[in-house]
Design a protein around this motif. Sequence first.
Motif, mmCIF file in Angstrom:
data_model
loop_
_atom_site.group_PDB
_atom_site.id
_atom_site.type_symbol
_atom_site.label_atom_id
_atom_site.label_comp_id
_atom_site.label_asym_id
_atom_site.label_seq_id
_atom_site.Cartn_x
_atom_site.Cartn_y
_atom_site.Cartn_z
ATOM 1 N N SER A 190 22.269 16.597 9.375
ATOM 2 C CA SER A 190 22.203 16.780 10.822
ATOM 3 C C SER A 190 20.827 17.228 11.276
ATOM 4 O O SER A 190 20.290 16.741 12.269
ATOM 5 N N GLU A 191 20.230 18.145 10.528
ATOM 6 C CA GLU A 191 18.934 18.716 10.939
ATOM 7 C C GLU A 191 17.790 17.711 10.793
ATOM 8 O O GLU A 191 16.746 17.861 11.429
ATOM 9 N N THR A 192 17.970 16.709 9.936
ATOM 10 C CA THR A 192 16.891 15.749 9.683
ATOM 11 C C THR A 192 17.335 14.318 9.999
ATOM 12 O O THR A 192 16.828 13.354 9.438
ATOM 13 N N ARG A 193 18.271 14.176 10.935
ATOM 14 C CA ARG A 193 18.828 12.851 11.203
ATOM 15 C C ARG A 193 17.820 11.896 11.812
ATOM 16 O O ARG A 193 18.023 10.682 11.810
ATOM 17 N N GLY A 194 16.722 12.404 12.324
ATOM 18 C CA GLY A 194 15.671 11.542 12.853
ATOM 19 C C GLY A 194 14.858 10.851 11.769
ATOM 20 O O GLY A 194 14.035 9.994 12.068
ATOM 21 N N ALA A 195 15.106 11.221 10.490
ATOM 22 C CA ALA A 195 14.412 10.609 9.342
ATOM 23 C C ALA A 195 12.898 10.662 9.499
ATOM 24 O O ALA A 195 12.185 9.690 9.242
ATOM 25 N N LEU A 196 12.400 11.803 9.929
ATOM 26 C CA LEU A 196 10.959 12.005 10.059
ATOM 27 C C LEU A 196 10.440 12.620 8.763
ATOM 28 O O LEU A 196 10.747 13.775 8.445
ATOM 29 N N PHE A 197 9.701 11.851 7.998
ATOM 30 C CA PHE A 197 9.210 12.336 6.713
ATOM 31 C C PHE A 197 7.929 11.605 6.342
ATOM 32 O O PHE A 197 7.608 10.552 6.896
ATOM 33 N N GLN A 198 7.213 12.179 5.407
ATOM 34 C CA GLN A 198 6.041 11.535 4.827
ATOM 35 C C GLN A 198 6.033 11.771 3.324
ATOM 36 O O GLN A 198 6.381 12.865 2.854
ATOM 37 N N ILE A 199 5.648 10.752 2.586
ATOM 38 C CA ILE A 199 5.345 10.923 1.161
ATOM 39 C C ILE A 199 3.892 11.355 1.070
ATOM 40 O O ILE A 199 3.009 10.699 1.629
ATOM 41 N N VAL A 200 3.648 12.464 0.414
ATOM 42 C CA VAL A 200 2.287 12.971 0.263
ATOM 43 C C VAL A 200 1.751 12.457 -1.076
ATOM 44 O O VAL A 200 2.218 12.867 -2.143
ATOM 45 N N ARG A 201 0.808 11.544 -1.002
ATOM 46 C CA ARG A 201 0.308 10.893 -2.209
ATOM 47 C C ARG A 201 -1.040 11.478 -2.619
ATOM 48 O O ARG A 201 -1.994 11.472 -1.843
ATOM 49 N N LEU A 230 7.165 13.671 -7.091
ATOM 50 C CA LEU A 230 7.241 13.131 -5.737
ATOM 51 C C LEU A 230 7.135 14.278 -4.751
ATOM 52 O O LEU A 230 7.930 15.215 -4.794
ATOM 53 N N ARG A 231 6.155 14.197 -3.859
ATOM 54 C CA ARG A 231 5.953 15.250 -2.865
ATOM 55 C C ARG A 231 6.345 14.712 -1.491
ATOM 56 O O ARG A 231 5.817 13.694 -1.038
ATOM 57 N N LEU A 232 7.289 15.392 -0.841
ATOM 58 C CA LEU A 232 7.779 14.971 0.462
ATOM 59 C C LEU A 232 7.517 16.047 1.508
ATOM 60 O O LEU A 232 7.720 17.241 1.249
ATOM 61 N N ARG A 233 7.119 15.590 2.691
ATOM 62 C CA ARG A 233 7.026 16.455 3.872
ATOM 63 C C ARG A 233 8.106 15.968 4.823
ATOM 64 O O ARG A 233 8.090 14.814 5.255
ATOM 65 N N ARG A 245 8.522 5.278 -12.161
ATOM 66 C CA ARG A 245 9.515 4.684 -11.262
ATOM 67 C C ARG A 245 8.862 4.307 -9.947
ATOM 68 O O ARG A 245 8.190 5.131 -9.304
ATOM 69 N N SER A 246 9.050 3.050 -9.521
ATOM 70 C CA SER A 246 8.519 2.590 -8.245
ATOM 71 C C SER A 246 9.345 3.173 -7.100
ATOM 72 O O SER A 246 10.578 3.136 -7.133
ATOM 73 N N ILE A 247 8.657 3.707 -6.091
ATOM 74 C CA ILE A 247 9.336 4.291 -4.927
ATOM 75 C C ILE A 247 8.661 3.789 -3.663
ATOM 76 O O ILE A 247 7.435 3.790 -3.549
ATOM 77 N N LEU A 248 9.506 3.355 -2.709
ATOM 78 C CA LEU A 248 9.044 2.929 -1.387
ATOM 79 C C LEU A 248 9.713 3.790 -0.321
ATOM 80 O O LEU A 248 10.827 4.305 -0.535
ATOM 81 N N PRO A 249 9.066 3.958 0.838
ATOM 82 C CA PRO A 249 9.610 4.855 1.874
ATOM 83 C C PRO A 249 11.034 4.546 2.302
ATOM 84 O O PRO A 249 11.788 5.464 2.646
ATOM 85 N N ARG A 250 11.456 3.264 2.316
ATOM 86 C CA ARG A 250 12.798 2.954 2.802
ATOM 87 C C ARG A 250 13.876 3.593 1.935
ATOM 88 O O ARG A 250 14.980 3.848 2.406
ATOM 89 N N SER A 252 0.812 -1.220 0.000
ATOM 90 C CA SER A 252 0.000 0.000 0.000
ATOM 91 C C SER A 252 0.845 1.270 0.000
ATOM 92 O O SER A 252 0.337 2.353 -0.290
ATOM 93 N N ASP A 253 2.142 1.151 0.347
ATOM 94 C CA ASP A 253 3.021 2.320 0.389
ATOM 95 C C ASP A 253 3.754 2.555 -0.929
ATOM 96 O O ASP A 253 4.427 3.571 -1.090
ATOM 97 N N GLN A 254 3.655 1.605 -1.840
ATOM 98 C CA GLN A 254 4.381 1.739 -3.100
ATOM 99 C C GLN A 254 3.687 2.761 -3.989
ATOM 100 O O GLN A 254 2.472 2.732 -4.175
ATOM 101 N N ILE A 255 4.461 3.703 -4.525
ATOM 102 C CA ILE A 255 3.915 4.682 -5.459
ATOM 103 C C ILE A 255 4.774 4.696 -6.713
ATOM 104 O O ILE A 255 5.920 4.240 -6.724
ATOM 105 N N LEU A 256 4.218 5.229 -7.784
ATOM 106 C CA LEU A 256 4.937 5.378 -9.044
ATOM 107 C C LEU A 256 5.051 6.854 -9.376
ATOM 108 O O LEU A 256 4.054 7.586 -9.384
#
Length: 433
Positions: free
Chosen positions: A355-366, A374-377, A340-345, A332-336
């Motif tokens: 350094s500012e984003t080392r916590g890897a907190l992000f969302q793909i906005v579908r 590709l829209r990223l938050r 191109r197929s893209i997965l969150p990992r 359900s997380d796979q998007i094109l």
Amino acid sequence: MTYPDVLEPIERATRAELDAHQEAALTAITRHAFENAPLVRQQWDAAGLAPSAIKSLADFVAKAPLIDKDDVRRFRDTHNDPSGGMSKLLPGETMSIGTTSGTTGDPTPVPSWIVAPSEIGYSRDIWHIGARPGDFLTHMLFTFRGGHRRRGNAQIGISEICYSIAPEEVARAVDGSLRFRPTVWSMCSTPVLLMLEGYFEKTGVDPIDVFSSYKGAIFGGEPLSGRLKALTDSWGFEMFETTSLGDVAGATECRMHDGFHAYEDIAFIEAIDPVTREPVADGEIGELVVTTLVDRMTPLIRYATGDLAIIDRRPCGCGRNHARFKVMGRASDQILVNGRSILPREIMGLVEVHSETRGALFQIVRTEREMATLRLRVGYDTARLSCTADALRLRLHDQITGALGVPLAVELIDEQELLKLGPPHKIPRVTKA
């Protein structure tokens, strides 16, 4: 290197022995599920199928209907059945009632029998990592939704030192590690490692000394990121990743770190095409399907997990012939994006290196499954910002675009806003606009 001396006889079983064991176990569990799990009975009746029609593994794969989490939820809501039609509570045998995580929807109650299948597997994993009778284990489970069941470790003579997941507990866990010198840590997670990293930076305590007695840690909740693996390697703290085996049990890496071991005396696994629902061969990407072989309380039969995985049944260097699998992500997380197929990992490793984003907190906005951009938050730590937010956004944009080769739009927000959605390892990685 192999480790036959630390494996139980069932772990050393040959492929032929495992196949024979599974065939017999499937005959028993399908009969039990048909008689005691109303949802299974409903699905099999609709397919015109009875357990007597299953005479081989091939029959089972070809004939048994699939069940997924939506089927369980529908039965639960339609029949007001807390277990979703997956069990009849057996007096004197129902030891606890936990729930699934709710990552892909609302949590589903899961009754647990006298012996939980996950306990059997984790006891083997902890023994394999190196814990022995008389050792201490640091217990920091990231949720207690499974119930307070820790009999497995006690039965093999391992004493647990228990902590909750909270920043104020990190100092206690470090102190307990120095005082009692535990052998295994279970569970580690992204939030725990981030808290430990911050603690060591703030206090100057030497992590190599803290973890010098540990032979390993079980890590779960989400995939271990490249940055955190490098960090724990620098501490001399070996991580053994674990994942859910379709709500049937758990599956953990061995010292080969070449996939999750599915103990095949506990579960039968297969992979299917996510669209056609037909079986795919070992070595090909498919949706992981799991059937319990031992769980009388929640006899999930041909449970389609929604996880994309590759199954490998070749012998492992650890001495086991039990199947391994590698999780590629959730279907359900796979998007094109532009085909191109893209997965969150894929995104995780690109975000966490800053350094500012080392916590890897992000969302793909579908906006839809196939998108032109590709829209990223991305959440960032305001205290670590060494430039303007716009400069950070441009830095992320250039790096991610260069790596993925697709059009990209990046939105930066304070990471505390994303943390309102849950702990770091449970924030939905794909969200609607």
